[in-house]
Motif scaffolding. Structure first.
Motif, PDB file in Angstrom:
ATOM      1  N   CYS A   1       0.859  -1.183   0.000  1.00 16.41           N
ATOM      2  CA  CYS A   1       0.000   0.000   0.000  1.00 16.41           C
ATOM      3  C   CYS A   1       0.893   1.230   0.000  1.00 16.41           C
ATOM      4  O   CYS A   1       2.114   1.126   0.107  1.00 16.41           O
TER       5      CYS A   1
ATOM      6  N   THR B   1      -8.004   0.297   0.535  1.00 20.16           N
ATOM      7  CA  THR B   1      -7.707  -1.134   0.570  1.00 20.16           C
ATOM      8  C   THR B   1      -6.196  -1.314   0.580  1.00 20.16           C
ATOM      9  O   THR B   1      -5.452  -0.455   0.102  1.00 20.16           O
TER      10      THR B   1
ATOM     11  N   ASP C   1      -6.395  -9.382   2.209  1.00 21.14           N
ATOM     12  CA  ASP C   1      -6.837  -8.154   1.539  1.00 21.14           C
ATOM     13  C   ASP C   1      -7.743  -7.403   2.508  1.00 21.14           C
ATOM     14  O   ASP C   1      -8.776  -7.919   2.926  1.00 21.14           O
ATOM     15  N   TRP C   2      -7.325  -6.196   2.868  1.00 15.96           N
ATOM     16  CA  TRP C   2      -8.021  -5.387   3.869  1.00 15.96           C
ATOM     17  C   TRP C   2      -8.847  -4.288   3.219  1.00 15.96           C
ATOM     18  O   TRP C   2      -8.473  -3.739   2.175  1.00 15.96           O
ATOM     19  N   LEU C   3      -9.942  -3.915   3.896  1.00 11.12           N
ATOM     20  CA  LEU C   3     -10.780  -2.777   3.533  1.00 11.12           C
ATOM     21  C   LEU C   3     -10.991  -1.959   4.803  1.00 11.12           C
ATOM     22  O   LEU C   3     -11.378  -2.510   5.836  1.00 11.12           O
TER      23      LEU C   3
ATOM     24  N   THR D   1     -11.006  -7.855   6.974  1.00  7.79           N
ATOM     25  CA  THR D   1     -10.417  -8.796   6.029  1.00  7.79           C
ATOM     26  C   THR D   1     -11.056 -10.156   6.255  1.00  7.79           C
ATOM     27  O   THR D   1     -11.983 -10.299   7.057  1.00  7.79           O
TER      28      THR D   1
END
Length: 192
Positions: free
Chosen positions: A88, A98, A113-115, A129
């Motif tokens: 990121c 994200t 995978d993060w939000l 995630t």
């Protein structure tokens, strides 16, 4: 450091609607795929076991300094032993951002995978995630003004674990959390 039981609070309920919206959008996308294409994160038909763990520490720094440090995932490998690499931008993540994390477990590496589903600088940040072993993972950071600086609380929730964690797993979670919070305190205070 304190280990406090977690009860629903204003922050948890306030962000339930955006989380449900995200989940509904995700379910809608999944319905559009054929059965062969469905990922492993489909809704389980077996019972699940919600799990929450919270850890806090007081850091001699302003809430903004603590918040900006912990919400920049590029810093996570500096303080969290299981976090190895983050894909990121090198900045605090905000609502809707994200990012991708390379993480390790006892059984091997995991890609997450993060939000970011909530961000109210400098007080509240929530990331979401999913991991096949635990189901959804919700991480919440809260920074409150306290005597001596900022009380930082990190809460990890697994709202739909396929099985309850063992006492050994909980001990490892607590050990890593204490190490991580101690690292955050040391690093942020050295910058203040």
């Amino acid at each position: 450091m304190t280990h406090a039981p977690i009860f629903p609070d204003k922050a948890s309920t306030q962000y339930a609607a955006p989380l449900r919206t995200h989940q509904e959008q995700h379910r809608s996308q999944l319905r559009e795929q054929t059965a062969e294409e469905l990922p492993a994160m489909t809704t389980p038909k077996t019972p699940t076991y919600p799990f929450e763990r919270s850890h806090s520490i007081v850091i001699a720094a302003a809430p903004e300094a603590v918040f900006d440090y912990v919400t920049n995932p590029k810093t996570w490998p500096q303080w969290l032993p299981s976090s190895h690499d983050i894909d990121c931008e090198d900045r605090p993540m905000r609502f809707g951002d994200t990012f991708h994390e390379h993480w390790s477990t006892r059984s091997g590496p995991v890609a997450l995978d993060w939000l970011v589903i909530a961000c109210e600088r400098p007080r509240l940040w929530i990331g979401l995630t999913h991991m096949s072993v635990t189901g959804p993972i919700v991480v919440q950071y809260v920074c409150d003004v306290a005597d001596g600086g900022t009380k930082f609380t990190r809460t990890v929730r697994n709202p739909a674990r396929p099985k309850t964690p063992t006492a050994e797993m909980i001990a490892r979670i607590d050990e890593e959390a204490e190490l991580g919070l101690g690292n955050i305190k040391r690093i942020v205070e050295s910058r203040a």
